[in-house]
Design an enzyme around this catalytic site. Structure first.
Site, short mmCIF file in Angstrom:
data_model
loop_
_atom_site.label_atom_id
_atom_site.label_comp_id
_atom_site.label_asym_id
_atom_site.label_seq_id
_atom_site.Cartn_x
_atom_site.Cartn_y
_atom_site.Cartn_z
N GLY A 229 0.83 -1.19 0.00
CA GLY A 229 0.00 0.00 0.00
C GLY A 229 0.87 1.24 0.00
O GLY A 229 1.98 1.25 -0.54
N CYS A 230 0.40 2.30 0.62
CA CYS A 230 1.17 3.55 0.72
C CYS A 230 2.48 3.31 1.44
O CYS A 230 2.51 2.75 2.54
CB CYS A 230 0.34 4.59 1.45
SG CYS A 230 1.21 6.11 1.86
N PHE A 231 3.59 3.74 0.85
CA PHE A 231 4.89 3.39 1.44
C PHE A 231 5.29 4.23 2.65
O PHE A 231 6.22 3.89 3.35
CB PHE A 231 6.01 3.38 0.41
CG PHE A 231 6.16 4.57 -0.51
CD1 PHE A 231 5.68 5.83 -0.18
CD2 PHE A 231 6.80 4.43 -1.74
CE1 PHE A 231 5.84 6.93 -1.02
CE2 PHE A 231 6.98 5.51 -2.60
CZ PHE A 231 6.49 6.77 -2.23
#
Length: 234
Positions: free
Chosen positions: A35-37
């Site tokens: 997902g969002c890093f």
């Protein structure tokens, strides 16, 4: 606070005491897309045994990548870790249990669930772990991709250590630059601790290894307490 950290930086420069940016420890590398890093980098950075983290784009075929032109790559976290202190299996456990999205539901490829293995041993561990997770999570269907690691394209500076960089004056006191955003030991640790990852007991255990002044430690301690158990999301 601005004036305080400015004075602190001058004093530390005079006495030659600086945060620990570089550590000379044998390490192995792991790469995950979950997902969002931003959240993933904080999660891994706040673990005992993790030495360095950076975020970037990998897993695709595009020869180059940046945030607005990511091509077929995935947002990933690159983790350098000391296998004597934290195992690849432990990193996999963190991976499986901390997805914001993309684990069982198809999303934009940029935010896909992805394990990029660097060795045959990592490949075997990843394959075994996904089978275990499929049993645990049934009837949900895990759609995580497992593939061999290829080129890693570091993300832009403003994405690196995103949670840490929100503390602008504190960051200045650490003397971070573009290189250190990618390579600094203490930056990786603080990017996790400042959002509560690891908790107070672990922070106190590791605090002597960070090279921070008593005042800097107290600043971090305040946020460890404040944000403990708050969870991670982008």
């Amino acid at each position: 606070m601005v004036k305080f950290f400015s004075c602190l930086l001058k004093k530390r420069n005079m006495v030659g005491s600086l945060p620990v940016h570089y550590v000379d420890t044998k390490y192995e590398k792991a790469t995950f897309g979950m997902g969002c890093f931003w959240s993933g980098e904080s999660l891994f950075g706040g673990q005992i045994g993790v030495l360095r983290t950076k975020v970037g784009y990998s897993g695709g075929t595009s020869p180059t990548a940046k945030y607005r032109e990511i091509g077929d790559h995935v947002e990933c976290v690159s983790v350098d870790y000391d296998p004597k202190k934290i195992s690849y299996k432990q990193l996999l456990d963190l991976f499986w249990n901390n997805h914001e999205y993309g684990l069982t539901k198809r999303v934009k490829r940029q935010y896909s669930s992805l394990i990029l293995y660097h060795t045959d041993a990592q490949k075997q561990a990843a394959m075994e772990s996904i089978q275990e997770e499929r049993v645990k999570r049934a009837p949900e269907i895990i759609i995580t991709e497992i593939a061999e690691a290829g080129p890693f394209h570091p993300a832009e500076d403003y994405h690196q250590k995103f949670r840490l960089q929100a503390h602008k004056e504190f960051v200045k006191s650490l003397q971070l630059n573009s290189e250190l955003l990618l390579k600094s030991f203490v930056a990786a640790k603080l990017n996790g601790y400042l959002v509560g990852v690891g908790g107070l007991k672990q922070f106190e255990k590791e605090s002597s290894e960070l090279g921070l002044s008593p005042t800097q430690l107290e600043y971090v301690r305040k946020y460890v307490i404040k944000n403990a158990g708050a969870g991670l999301s982008c």
